[in-house]
Design an enzyme around this catalytic site. Sequence first.
Site, PDB file in Angstrom:
ATOM      1  CE  LYS A  53      -3.783  -2.337   2.408  1.00 13.62           C
ATOM      2  NZ  LYS A  53      -4.620  -2.453   3.613  1.00 13.62           N
ATOM      3  CD  GLN A  97      -3.404  -4.193   6.630  1.00 12.45           C
ATOM      4  OE1 GLN A  97      -3.546  -3.147   6.017  1.00 12.45           O
ATOM      5  NE2 GLN A  97      -3.792  -5.345   6.140  1.00 12.45           N
ATOM      6  CG  ASP A 120      -9.300   0.487   5.540  1.00 17.05           C
ATOM      7  OD1 ASP A 120      -9.170  -0.083   4.447  1.00 17.05           O
ATOM      8  OD2 ASP A 120      -8.433   0.467   6.439  1.00 17.05           O
TER       9      ASP A 120
HETATM   10  N1  GUN Z   1      -6.850  -6.372   6.254  1.00 16.85           N
HETATM   11  C1  GUN Z   1      -7.250  -7.079   5.174  1.00 16.85           C
HETATM   12  N2  GUN Z   1      -7.825  -6.255   4.263  1.00 16.85           N
HETATM   13  C2  GUN Z   1      -7.788  -5.016   4.779  1.00 16.85           C
HETATM   14  C3  GUN Z   1      -8.220  -3.737   4.309  1.00 16.85           C
HETATM   15  O1  GUN Z   1      -8.789  -3.573   3.218  1.00 16.85           O
HETATM   16  N3  GUN Z   1      -7.990  -2.702   5.143  1.00 16.85           N
HETATM   17  C4  GUN Z   1      -7.388  -2.838   6.348  1.00 16.85           C
HETATM   18  N4  GUN Z   1      -7.207  -1.752   7.106  1.00 16.85           N
HETATM   19  N5  GUN Z   1      -6.981  -4.005   6.821  1.00 16.85           N
HETATM   20  C5  GUN Z   1      -7.180  -5.086   6.027  1.00 16.85           C
END
Ligand code: GUN
Length: 284
Positions: A53, A97, A120
């Site tokens: 990311k 995350q 998110d």
């Molecule tokens: N863990 C797995 N997918 C995601 C996501 O799209 N966002 C976040 N913050 N954590 C994740």
Amino acid sequence: MSLILDGKALSEKIREEIRQEIEGYLSKGFRPPTLAVILVGDDPASQVYVANKEKACHKVGIRSLSYRLPQNTTTQELLELIAQLNADEEVDGILVQLPLPSHINQQEVILSISPKKDVDGFHPENMGRLVARMEDGFIPCTPLGIDLLLNHYGIELKGKDVVIVGAGFIVGRPLSLLMLWRDATVSVCHIYTKDISEYTKRADILISATGVPKLIKSHMVKEGAVVVDVGISKVNGKILGDVDFEEVKEKAYAITPVPGGVGPMTVTALLLNTLKAYKKRIKA
Ligand code: GUN
């Protein structure tokens, strides 16, 4: 052999458009868009996702502020960091995350993120906007990425039977709301579903988000269906999806590969959400 829904290629195209748009803002003297990325603990898969990311942010001109916190971080400490980032005028998006270590109160953490910075889309205010079909909210990244991919390939959703396997908070549940928004007839299967294949066999569009490698076999798929694989599992060093690709590709009209399907689209959706948060903040 079916059509491959190439999330990598579409991502490259969209990310180039994002890069050019940001370049335009910078040339007008605006500050760069900024995303704060918080990772608690040292889960190896999360470390890879977060690194991906951040790299994607840098490539398009989004500044990323990286917060790596130790496993023993308390809920209170995390809430204090989020409060500071909420108050920071130059931070557009905040990403925590998931999963968080089990001693941390995940709900409290999600509730503490300003809905305006919730790129998110996990805050109940943004989930509520998804229910209400309000365009100004943030849609969770994986559902949004899937929607963009299906739309790009001209896959119609209106009136179609969409079957989602997996009812998790990050993918299955918000995706079901988004597919309903697109006027599909939506079924959501989960671990208590009596016979998953009774549903999957009817699907015009089958989306699996369970993390169980090769769960979806050819006999569970209707001839000519569109199959979207959200799963990423590591088995003996190899990345596998939820779908038995070799089998199912012979029967489906279209299918996403793993890797190179939904994964890159999720990251692209994060970049889009961050750009959206930024534009509202600078009132562009
Ligand atoms: N863990 C797995 N997918 C995601 C996501 O799209 N966002 C976040 N913050 N954590 C994740």
